[in-house]
Design a protein around this motif. Structure first.
Motif, PDB file in Angstrom:
ATOM      1  N   PHE A   1       1.079  -1.423   0.005  1.00 34.34           N
ATOM      2  CA  PHE A   1      -0.031   0.229  -0.101  1.00 34.34           C
ATOM      3  C   PHE A   1       0.876   1.230   0.036  1.00 34.34           C
ATOM      4  O   PHE A   1       2.110   1.231   0.704  1.00 34.34           O
ATOM      5  CB  PHE A   1      -0.908  -0.012   1.237  1.00 34.34           C
ATOM      6  CG  PHE A   1      -2.019  -0.876   1.395  1.00 34.34           C
ATOM      7  CD1 PHE A   1      -3.112  -0.913   0.411  1.00 34.34           C
ATOM      8  CD2 PHE A   1      -1.779  -2.376   2.077  1.00 34.34           C
ATOM      9  CE1 PHE A   1      -3.977  -2.157   0.761  1.00 34.34           C
ATOM     10  CE2 PHE A   1      -2.503  -3.010   2.314  1.00 34.34           C
ATOM     11  CZ  PHE A   1      -3.946  -3.055   1.642  1.00 34.34           C
ATOM     12  N   ASP A   2       0.508   2.401  -0.651  1.00 35.45           N
ATOM     13  CA  ASP A   2       1.339   3.435  -0.527  1.00 35.45           C
ATOM     14  C   ASP A   2       0.748   4.189   0.835  1.00 35.45           C
ATOM     15  O   ASP A   2      -0.047   4.038   1.196  1.00 35.45           O
ATOM     16  CB  ASP A   2       1.074   4.431  -1.791  1.00 35.45           C
ATOM     17  CG  ASP A   2      -0.284   4.740  -2.323  1.00 35.45           C
ATOM     18  OD1 ASP A   2      -1.017   5.061  -1.281  1.00 35.45           O
ATOM     19  OD2 ASP A   2      -0.682   4.742  -3.472  1.00 35.45           O
ATOM     20  N   GLN A   3       1.616   5.359   1.014  1.00 37.64           N
ATOM     21  CA  GLN A   3       1.238   6.402   2.035  1.00 37.64           C
ATOM     22  C   GLN A   3      -0.036   7.046   2.116  1.00 37.64           C
ATOM     23  O   GLN A   3      -0.516   7.070   3.247  1.00 37.64           O
ATOM     24  CB  GLN A   3       2.483   7.492   2.418  1.00 37.64           C
ATOM     25  CG  GLN A   3       3.647   6.852   2.686  1.00 37.64           C
ATOM     26  CD  GLN A   3       3.915   6.384   4.180  1.00 37.64           C
ATOM     27  OE1 GLN A   3       3.407   7.212   4.976  1.00 37.64           O
ATOM     28  NE2 GLN A   3       4.402   5.276   4.646  1.00 37.64           N
ATOM     29  N   GLN A   4      -0.443   6.972   0.900  1.00 34.94           N
ATOM     30  CA  GLN A   4      -2.033   7.782   0.797  1.00 34.94           C
ATOM     31  C   GLN A   4      -3.063   6.751   1.436  1.00 34.94           C
ATOM     32  O   GLN A   4      -4.121   7.409   1.630  1.00 34.94           O
ATOM     33  CB  GLN A   4      -2.332   7.999  -0.616  1.00 34.94           C
ATOM     34  CG  GLN A   4      -1.341   9.101  -1.112  1.00 34.94           C
ATOM     35  CD  GLN A   4      -1.828   9.199  -2.735  1.00 34.94           C
ATOM     36  OE1 GLN A   4      -2.812   8.747  -3.136  1.00 34.94           O
ATOM     37  NE2 GLN A   4      -0.946  10.124  -3.311  1.00 34.94           N
TER      38      GLN A   4
ATOM     39  N   ASN B   1      11.771  12.285  -2.805  1.00 30.76           N
ATOM     40  CA  ASN B   1      10.486  13.398  -2.575  1.00 30.76           C
ATOM     41  C   ASN B   1      10.971  14.134  -1.344  1.00 30.76           C
ATOM     42  O   ASN B   1      11.194  13.317  -0.083  1.00 30.76           O
ATOM     43  CB  ASN B   1       9.234  12.789  -2.394  1.00 30.76           C
ATOM     44  CG  ASN B   1       8.196  13.427  -2.196  1.00 30.76           C
ATOM     45  OD1 ASN B   1       7.984  13.966  -1.217  1.00 30.76           O
ATOM     46  ND2 ASN B   1       7.214  13.366  -2.948  1.00 30.76           N
ATOM     47  N   PRO B   2      10.899  15.190  -1.261  1.00 29.40           N
ATOM     48  CA  PRO B   2      11.504  16.216   0.072  1.00 29.40           C
ATOM     49  C   PRO B   2      10.467  15.801   1.248  1.00 29.40           C
ATOM     50  O   PRO B   2      11.168  15.789   2.397  1.00 29.40           O
ATOM     51  CB  PRO B   2      11.171  17.685  -0.580  1.00 29.40           C
ATOM     52  CG  PRO B   2      11.260  17.659  -1.908  1.00 29.40           C
ATOM     53  CD  PRO B   2      10.758  16.138  -2.544  1.00 29.40           C
ATOM     54  N   LYS B   3       9.084  15.698   1.047  1.00 29.15           N
ATOM     55  CA  LYS B   3       8.367  15.287   2.139  1.00 29.15           C
ATOM     56  C   LYS B   3       8.768  13.787   2.736  1.00 29.15           C
ATOM     57  O   LYS B   3       8.937  13.794   3.969  1.00 29.15           O
ATOM     58  CB  LYS B   3       6.784  14.991   1.686  1.00 29.15           C
ATOM     59  CG  LYS B   3       5.754  14.717   2.708  1.00 29.15           C
ATOM     60  CD  LYS B   3       4.420  14.818   2.247  1.00 29.15           C
ATOM     61  CE  LYS B   3       3.446  14.570   3.222  1.00 29.15           C
ATOM     62  NZ  LYS B   3       1.997  14.520   2.823  1.00 29.15           N
ATOM     63  N   ASN B   4       8.863  13.038   1.862  1.00 27.41           N
ATOM     64  CA  ASN B   4       9.510  11.573   2.609  1.00 27.41           C
ATOM     65  C   ASN B   4      10.732  11.804   2.799  1.00 27.41           C
ATOM     66  O   ASN B   4      10.898  11.024   3.871  1.00 27.41           O
ATOM     67  CB  ASN B   4       9.561  10.513   1.334  1.00 27.41           C
ATOM     68  CG  ASN B   4       7.918  10.346   0.657  1.00 27.41           C
ATOM     69  OD1 ASN B   4       6.931  10.369   1.248  1.00 27.41           O
ATOM     70  ND2 ASN B   4       7.906   9.749  -0.558  1.00 27.41           N
ATOM     71  N   PHE B   5      11.799  12.507   2.410  1.00 27.78           N
ATOM     72  CA  PHE B   5      12.820  12.565   3.051  1.00 27.78           C
ATOM     73  C   PHE B   5      13.006  13.186   4.385  1.00 27.78           C
ATOM     74  O   PHE B   5      13.585  12.659   5.388  1.00 27.78           O
ATOM     75  CB  PHE B   5      13.961  13.619   1.987  1.00 27.78           C
ATOM     76  CG  PHE B   5      15.309  13.684   2.626  1.00 27.78           C
ATOM     77  CD1 PHE B   5      16.385  12.519   2.354  1.00 27.78           C
ATOM     78  CD2 PHE B   5      15.617  14.723   3.206  1.00 27.78           C
ATOM     79  CE1 PHE B   5      17.555  12.642   2.889  1.00 27.78           C
ATOM     80  CE2 PHE B   5      17.117  15.028   3.771  1.00 27.78           C
ATOM     81  CZ  PHE B   5      17.831  13.987   3.646  1.00 27.78           C
TER      82      PHE B   5
END
Length: 291
Positions: A164-167, A241-245
């Motif tokens: 599943f993705d984070q969404q 991805n900056p948010k994921n980083f």
């Protein structure tokens, strides 16, 4: 009723530009079936070979017991010589798994059996990790602390995988201050009466066979069950991805230390509170969806 899962796309081989454009940029998973046929590991790596080259090494083992406040972060439940562990895998089903075993550190000669593929991402070459499991053993649904891009190479036997993705976080009964869902959810056969929000989660599924490679995008939740005894190797690339980083930095520098501190201070009450919060948040979401 079953989970809402679509099959992960499969390709025989793929070029670097096609991988980047079709899977990395849109952050979609893919199975590459014939990516490593040129590796010595493709023909050599099986349980008997691992026993021969690493039989005397003591390995950390994990099972499927629920998280306990006494357990440190990723602390093993048991240890055993690799030779004895492989004998156990071949003899009977066992819940014991090897998790995050660094082959460069423990058995450097295994590095001669593979090369680092060029997918267009900079792989962390000091962190090739091995994972072993017996028939019907499984990992809880979780995502990795660094939210990395992961290339998961499977050897010997068959492995069932659900992603599943984070969404989908709100529908998975995520436990706060951790990287897992409620551990009492059976993702192989979920109880939708008990966990109704799972019906809204949209994910992916596949079965990996010997020599196949699964690309798991940044922060993807993954549940893995060994249909037969086998093992896999993961190579990873840092989250782009900056948010994921930023999430990865928070997890590594703050979240895990805060969680460990609360376990020491509150003991099992902290674990119980986190599990209860997963239910509380789900009920709030259910109510909001009704309104």
């Amino acid at each position: 009723m079953a989970l809402n899962l679509q099959d992960i796309p499969r390709v025989k081989t793929i070029t670097k530009p096609d991988f980047i454009n079709q899977y990395f940029k849109p952050q979609k998973p893919v199975v590459i079936e014939q990516c490593i046929t040129h590796w010595p590991a493709y023909s050599k790596w099986n349980l008997d070979y691992m026993k021969a080259v690493a039989g005397d090494v003591t390995v950390p083992l994990y099972d499927d017991r629920p998280v306990d406040y006494k357990d440190g972060f990723n602390e093993p439940h048991f240890k055993m010589k690799m030779a004895d562990y492989i004998d156990l895998l071949k003899k009977e089903p066992t819940r014991y798994r090897i998790f995050l075993w660094n082959i460069l550190k423990e058995v450097p000669q295994l590095q001669d059996d593979f090369t680092f593929p060029d997918f267009g991402l900079r792989l962390m070459k000091d962190l090739p990790m091995l994972f072993f499991g017996g028939r019907d053993s499984y990992t809880f649904m979780h995502y990795d602390i660094d939210l990395a891009n992961i290339f998961h190479f499977h050897f010997e036997g068959t492995k069932q995988i659900i992603l599943f993705d984070q969404q989908q976080n709100d529908y998975l009964y995520k436990v706060p201050h951790s990287l897992i869902t409620r551990e009492d959810i059976d993702f192989a056969n979920p109880d939708f009466e008990k966990w109704p929000l799972l019906k809204k989660a949209k994910g992916y599924k596949t079965e990996l066979n010997h020599g196949e490679v699964l690309y798991m995008p940044e922060g993807y939740w993954h549940y893995m069950r060994y249909i037969t005894p086998g093992f896999s190797m993961s190579l990873r690339a840092i989250a782009r991805n900056p948010k994921n980083f930023s999430k990865a930095v928070y997890n590594l520098l703050i979240m895990r230390y805060y969680d460990n501190a609360m376990r020491r201070i509150q003991g099992q009450k902290w674990i119980d509170w986190k599990n209860e919060q997963a239910i509380v948040r789900a009920k709030k979401l259910q109510q909001a969806l009704k309104n």
